[in-house]
Write a protein that holds these residues in place. Structure first.
Motif, mmCIF file in Angstrom:
data_model
loop_
_atom_site.group_PDB
_atom_site.id
_atom_site.type_symbol
_atom_site.label_atom_id
_atom_site.label_comp_id
_atom_site.label_asym_id
_atom_site.label_seq_id
_atom_site.Cartn_x
_atom_site.Cartn_y
_atom_site.Cartn_z
ATOM 1 N N ILE A 51 -0.457 -6.054 2.109
ATOM 2 C CA ILE A 51 -1.100 -4.773 1.810
ATOM 3 C C ILE A 51 -2.138 -4.472 2.878
ATOM 4 O O ILE A 51 -2.895 -5.359 3.282
ATOM 5 C CB ILE A 51 -1.750 -4.783 0.401
ATOM 6 C CG1 ILE A 51 -2.380 -3.431 0.072
ATOM 7 C CG2 ILE A 51 -2.749 -5.918 0.249
ATOM 8 C CD1 ILE A 51 -2.824 -3.307 -1.374
ATOM 9 N N VAL A 93 -6.018 1.645 1.140
ATOM 10 C CA VAL A 93 -6.318 1.914 -0.266
ATOM 11 C C VAL A 93 -7.824 1.831 -0.460
ATOM 12 O O VAL A 93 -8.528 1.203 0.320
ATOM 13 C CB VAL A 93 -5.594 0.925 -1.205
ATOM 14 C CG1 VAL A 93 -4.098 1.039 -1.066
ATOM 15 C CG2 VAL A 93 -6.040 -0.511 -0.934
ATOM 16 N N ASP A 152 0.820 -1.212 0.000
ATOM 17 C CA ASP A 152 0.000 0.000 0.000
ATOM 18 C C ASP A 152 0.854 1.262 0.000
ATOM 19 O O ASP A 152 0.461 2.286 -0.565
ATOM 20 C CB ASP A 152 -0.940 -0.001 1.212
ATOM 21 C CG ASP A 152 -0.227 -0.317 2.509
ATOM 22 O OD1 ASP A 152 0.068 0.612 3.280
ATOM 23 O OD2 ASP A 152 0.041 -1.509 2.743
#
Length: 214
Positions: A83, A88, A51
């Motif tokens: 991630i 996100v 990320d």
């Protein structure tokens, strides 16, 4: 400056840390240089904090870098990416998930806490509804016999509700953002919620975090 590669031969491990901001092409060059020396070996490449690379280089450049690394790996090679899905947007996360053979989601307590805090900052209105009505929304979901109901159909399952269909819908929207349920996308009318992915355990963790914000 990025750190030199640390090689731990007894663990068959090589570790390298890149300083931010990270350029996607430079990142791919760094990894490819390491792979050149191991093209006949079985390689497991673990990329931590993907990320952060997305934040620095952008989604398109990061995807291009991952596709390049996937092509550069020996046939037996594996790429594993860490991630933070809460860092996100959902569309970006789904795009990267589409590159993977498998996605494993960590719903740890710290993950839940970050998600709740992010909702509080990004959408304080729906955060407020979720904080007040998460227990009632939970009852409605668990009493609903439909897989893809509208908010008003879940609301009808409640006896003497404190919510209205609108405020329940705002709470359900918060649940989507918090990874508890999802939205059924095959509709052009009022939002339908996907209860087939309902995560009861995560809702209880979220509820505890919401109560802690009182």
């Amino acid at each position: 400056m990025d750190s030199p590669t640390q090689v731990l031969p007894d663990r068959n491990l090589a570790l390298r840390t890149l300083e931010r901001p990270v350029d996607a092409e430079g990142f791919a060059d760094t990894v490819a240089a390491s792979l050149d020396e191991r093209d006949s070996e079985t390689v497991v490449m673990y990329l931590d904090a993907l990320d952060k690379l997305i934040a620095d280089a952008g989604g398109e450049s990061t995807i291009a870098a991952l596709e390049r690394l996937r092509d550069d790996l020996p046939p037996s090679g594996v790429v594993v990416c860490g991630i933070d899905a809460d860092a996100v947007d959902r569309a970006t996360f789904e795009r990267f998930g589409g590159l993977a053979d498998e996605v494993v989601v960590d719903h740890s307590e710290s993950n839940v806490g970050r998600a709740v805090e992010r909702l509080r900052r990004a959408d304080p209105t729906n955060f407020g509804y979720a904080r007040r009505h998460w227990r009632e929304a939970r009852r409605g979901i668990e009493r609903c016999e439909r897989n893809y109901p509208k908010a008003k159909q879940i609301h009808r399952r409640l006896a003497d509700p404190a919510t209205t269909p609108r405020t329940l819908g705002a709470t359900l929207k918060a649940f989507v953002d918090l990874g508890i349920i999802d939205v059924w996308s095959d509709t052009v009318g009022p939002t339908r919620y996907d209860l087939t992915v309902y995560d009861a355990g995560r809702l209880l963790e979220v509820g505890e975090a919401l109560d802690a914000n009182d």
